[in-house]
Design a protein around this motif. Structure first.
Motif, PDB file in Angstrom:
ATOM      1  N   LEU A 125       0.830  -1.207   0.000  1.00  0.00           N
ATOM      2  CA  LEU A 125       0.000   0.000   0.000  1.00  0.00           C
ATOM      3  C   LEU A 125       0.865   1.257   0.000  1.00  0.00           C
ATOM      4  O   LEU A 125       1.805   1.361   0.802  1.00  0.00           O
ATOM      5  N   PRO A 126       0.578   2.226  -0.853  1.00  0.00           N
ATOM      6  CA  PRO A 126       1.240   3.533  -0.736  1.00  0.00           C
ATOM      7  C   PRO A 126       0.956   4.131   0.644  1.00  0.00           C
ATOM      8  O   PRO A 126      -0.081   3.836   1.258  1.00  0.00           O
ATOM      9  N   THR A 127       1.843   4.966   1.116  1.00  0.00           N
ATOM     10  CA  THR A 127       1.729   5.498   2.470  1.00  0.00           C
ATOM     11  C   THR A 127       0.412   6.218   2.712  1.00  0.00           C
ATOM     12  O   THR A 127      -0.209   6.070   3.771  1.00  0.00           O
ATOM     13  N   SER A 128      -0.040   7.000   1.730  1.00  0.00           N
ATOM     14  CA  SER A 128      -1.308   7.724   1.910  1.00  0.00           C
ATOM     15  C   SER A 128      -2.474   6.766   2.099  1.00  0.00           C
ATOM     16  O   SER A 128      -3.398   7.028   2.882  1.00  0.00           O
ATOM     17  N   PHE A 129      -2.458   5.638   1.386  1.00  0.00           N
ATOM     18  CA  PHE A 129      -3.533   4.657   1.506  1.00  0.00           C
ATOM     19  C   PHE A 129      -3.501   4.004   2.891  1.00  0.00           C
ATOM     20  O   PHE A 129      -4.538   3.822   3.529  1.00  0.00           O
ATOM     21  N   ALA A 130      -2.289   3.641   3.335  1.00  0.00           N
ATOM     22  CA  ALA A 130      -2.143   3.016   4.652  1.00  0.00           C
ATOM     23  C   ALA A 130      -2.585   3.975   5.756  1.00  0.00           C
ATOM     24  O   ALA A 130      -3.288   3.576   6.704  1.00  0.00           O
ATOM     25  N   ASP A 131      -2.176   5.238   5.651  1.00  0.00           N
ATOM     26  CA  ASP A 131      -2.584   6.229   6.658  1.00  0.00           C
ATOM     27  C   ASP A 131      -4.096   6.409   6.669  1.00  0.00           C
ATOM     28  O   ASP A 131      -4.713   6.552   7.740  1.00  0.00           O
ATOM     29  N   ALA A 132      -4.712   6.413   5.493  1.00  0.00           N
ATOM     30  CA  ALA A 132      -6.168   6.568   5.420  1.00  0.00           C
ATOM     31  C   ALA A 132      -6.879   5.409   6.109  1.00  0.00           C
ATOM     32  O   ALA A 132      -7.930   5.604   6.752  1.00  0.00           O
ATOM     33  N   ILE A 133      -6.332   4.217   6.001  1.00  0.00           N
ATOM     34  CA  ILE A 133      -6.913   3.054   6.688  1.00  0.00           C
ATOM     35  C   ILE A 133      -6.829   3.243   8.204  1.00  0.00           C
ATOM     36  O   ILE A 133      -7.794   2.988   8.938  1.00  0.00           O
ATOM     37  N   ILE A 134      -5.691   3.722   8.683  1.00  0.00           N
ATOM     38  CA  ILE A 134      -5.526   3.979  10.116  1.00  0.00           C
ATOM     39  C   ILE A 134      -6.542   5.008  10.598  1.00  0.00           C
ATOM     40  O   ILE A 134      -7.183   4.846  11.646  1.00  0.00           O
ATOM     41  N   ILE A 135      -6.728   6.064   9.819  1.00  0.00           N
ATOM     42  CA  ILE A 135      -7.664   7.129  10.189  1.00  0.00           C
ATOM     43  C   ILE A 135      -9.105   6.607  10.193  1.00  0.00           C
ATOM     44  O   ILE A 135      -9.881   6.887  11.110  1.00  0.00           O
ATOM     45  N   ALA A 136      -9.460   5.849   9.166  1.00  0.00           N
ATOM     46  CA  ALA A 136     -10.821   5.320   9.075  1.00  0.00           C
ATOM     47  C   ALA A 136     -11.117   4.343  10.212  1.00  0.00           C
ATOM     48  O   ALA A 136     -12.203   4.373  10.800  1.00  0.00           O
ATOM     49  N   ARG A 137     -10.164   3.467  10.527  1.00  0.00           N
ATOM     50  CA  ARG A 137     -10.384   2.509  11.616  1.00  0.00           C
ATOM     51  C   ARG A 137     -10.462   3.205  12.971  1.00  0.00           C
ATOM     52  O   ARG A 137     -11.188   2.760  13.866  1.00  0.00           O
ATOM     53  N   ALA A 138      -9.738   4.319  13.127  1.00  0.00           N
ATOM     54  CA  ALA A 138      -9.850   5.098  14.364  1.00  0.00           C
ATOM     55  C   ALA A 138     -11.244   5.673  14.528  1.00  0.00           C
ATOM     56  O   ALA A 138     -11.673   5.974  15.651  1.00  0.00           O
ATOM     57  N   ARG A 139     -11.967   5.845  13.421  1.00  0.00           N
ATOM     58  CA  ARG A 139     -13.367   6.297  13.454  1.00  0.00           C
ATOM     59  C   ARG A 139     -14.329   5.117  13.491  1.00  0.00           C
ATOM     60  O   ARG A 139     -15.526   5.293  13.344  1.00  0.00           O
ATOM     61  N   GLY A 185       0.934   9.508  -3.755  1.00  0.00           N
ATOM     62  CA  GLY A 185       0.547   8.532  -2.753  1.00  0.00           C
ATOM     63  C   GLY A 185       1.655   8.104  -1.816  1.00  0.00           C
ATOM     64  O   GLY A 185       1.383   7.524  -0.748  1.00  0.00           O
ATOM     65  N   THR A 186       2.907   8.374  -2.165  1.00  0.00           N
ATOM     66  CA  THR A 186       4.016   7.953  -1.305  1.00  0.00           C
ATOM     67  C   THR A 186       4.231   8.895  -0.128  1.00  0.00           C
ATOM     68  O   THR A 186       4.943   8.545   0.814  1.00  0.00           O
ATOM     69  N   ALA A 187       3.642  10.089  -0.159  1.00  0.00           N
ATOM     70  CA  ALA A 187       3.947  11.112   0.841  1.00  0.00           C
ATOM     71  C   ALA A 187       3.159  10.961   2.136  1.00  0.00           C
ATOM     72  O   ALA A 187       3.567  11.468   3.179  1.00  0.00           O
ATOM     73  N   GLY A 188       2.022  10.278   2.101  1.00  0.00           N
ATOM     74  CA  GLY A 188       1.270  10.011   3.321  1.00  0.00           C
ATOM     75  C   GLY A 188       0.438  11.185   3.810  1.00  0.00           C
ATOM     76  O   GLY A 188       0.538  12.310   3.313  1.00  0.00           O
TER      77      GLY A 188
END
Length: 356
Positions: A125-139, A185-188
């Motif tokens: 997963l590109p970093t931005s995609f992985a971070d978005a998953i973390i954010i969504a699961r936190a919600r 997408g690599t920048a997160g």
């Protein structure tokens, strides 16, 4: 610490500041402190904003044709997969707003669709995609929509069909996550920063009469830091982003120096985490089109012919066109597609006919 500016009397919640400060370390927008702040904003919007509740309704929305199933993210498996929900399936989901940039993100293609349906490896997963998953699961959201993964990128038929649905996809998401400081997408989403520099500071419980003679004893006074995130980054120049920001009911932007929140009722940031005016109709001498457009497509305006609300909605369309025309597209062929969701919702609200 930076110079503080913009001193306002404000009915600010001491309890919220105490909670916010209790989490201590806040050197990144990925911190627990930031998560708590976003959770507070989300709770207030869900529970205390009648305007937002009227626009979004109480029933979970229909899921898009494809979504990322992220329910197993916070288990030992870290398993992510592309899911095709059964027709009519309803659930809350998040959507990602991001720049593709020159570095092509992970994409779903005809020859890997089956593999993506079984598992998408976390390391791919590109970093931005992985971070978005973390954010969504936190919600506590179980599903996430990302354009490059949920649309087959080498299928003109699938792209045409799904791009036409983007208005509904962003309109129905529970939150939209903006990777606002990422050129690709690599920048997160997350950034290192000193959160204490963004936090409001109470100056007086009751201000000195000499300083604010007309203020009286009606409450404390806080100092707010200058918001250093500007709108001149590549993300804000992207044409597709305008549609995503206008259509979604709640938008969380992860910028260079902090996070910000926008919904139909208010706009907030780490610098000003609780609104005391809401969203004004006018800003810096210009009509603020976002609030009017979102209220119009949500059925919250009186749109009788020649009504004041109707005239304001048409004015918002002209300003949206002006803003859109100043933005950039990687592919000129996307010119109408990146506007289709806005146009479709405006057409529904006004009963006009969109010609393009």
């Amino acid at each position: 610490m930076q110079l503080w500016a913009n001193v306002y009397p404000m009915d600010f919640s001491d309890a919220m500041l105490d909670l916010w400060n209790s989490y201590g370390e806040d050197s990144s927008t990925s911190s627990k402190t930031t998560q708590v702040l976003i959770s507070c904003w989300n709770y207030w919007c869900q529970e205390a904003h009648p305007y937002c509740r009227s626009a979004t309704g109480d029933n979970p929305p229909l899921l898009p044709r494809r979504v990322l199933d992220i329910r197993a993210f916070d288990t030992v498996t870290l398993k992510i997969r592309l899911r095709i929900p059964k027709r009519g399936s309803r659930a809350k989901y998040a959507a990602l707003s991001h720049c593709w940039g020159k570095s092509q993100p992970l994409r779903t293609l005809k020859n890997n669709l089956s593999t993506m349906g079984k598992e998408i490896r976390w390391k791919d997963l590109p970093t931005s995609f992985a971070d978005a998953i973390i954010i969504a699961r936190a919600r506590s959201l179980n599903y996430l929509w990302i354009d490059s993964l949920c649309i087959m990128q080498d299928s003109p038929e699938d792209w045409a069909e799904q791009s036409a649905q983007m208005g509904e996809i962003y309109r129905n998401c529970d939150i939209c996550i903006g990777a606002a400081d990422a050129s690709d997408g690599t920048a997160g989403c997350f950034r290192d920063r000193q959160g204490l520099e963004n936090r409001p500071v109470k100056l007086w419980e009751t201000p000195p009469n000499l300083l604010l003679p007309d203020y009286g004893n009606s409450g404390p006074v806080y100092a707010f830091s200058v918001n250093r995130d500007k709108n001149d980054n590549p993300f804000q120049r992207r044409a597709w982003v305008l549609q995503e920001q206008l259509l979604c009911p709640r938008y969380i932007s992860f910028g260079k120096s902090g996070v910000s929140w926008a919904c139909l009722t208010t706009e907030l940031s780490e610098n000003s985490p609780q609104s005391f005016h809401g969203i004004a109709d006018w800003s810096n001498g210009r009509f603020y089109y976002r609030k009017t457009f979102q209220a119009g497509i949500s059925g919250l305006l009186d749109l009788k012919e020649h009504s004041a609300d109707s005239l304001k909605l048409y004015q918002s369309w002209l300003l949206i066109m002006e803003a859109y025309s100043q933005r950039e597209l990687t592919k000129s062929s996307d010119r109408l597609a990146a506007l289709a969701g806005i146009a479709s919702k405006f057409e529904q609200a006004t009963s006009d006919q969109y010609l393009a």
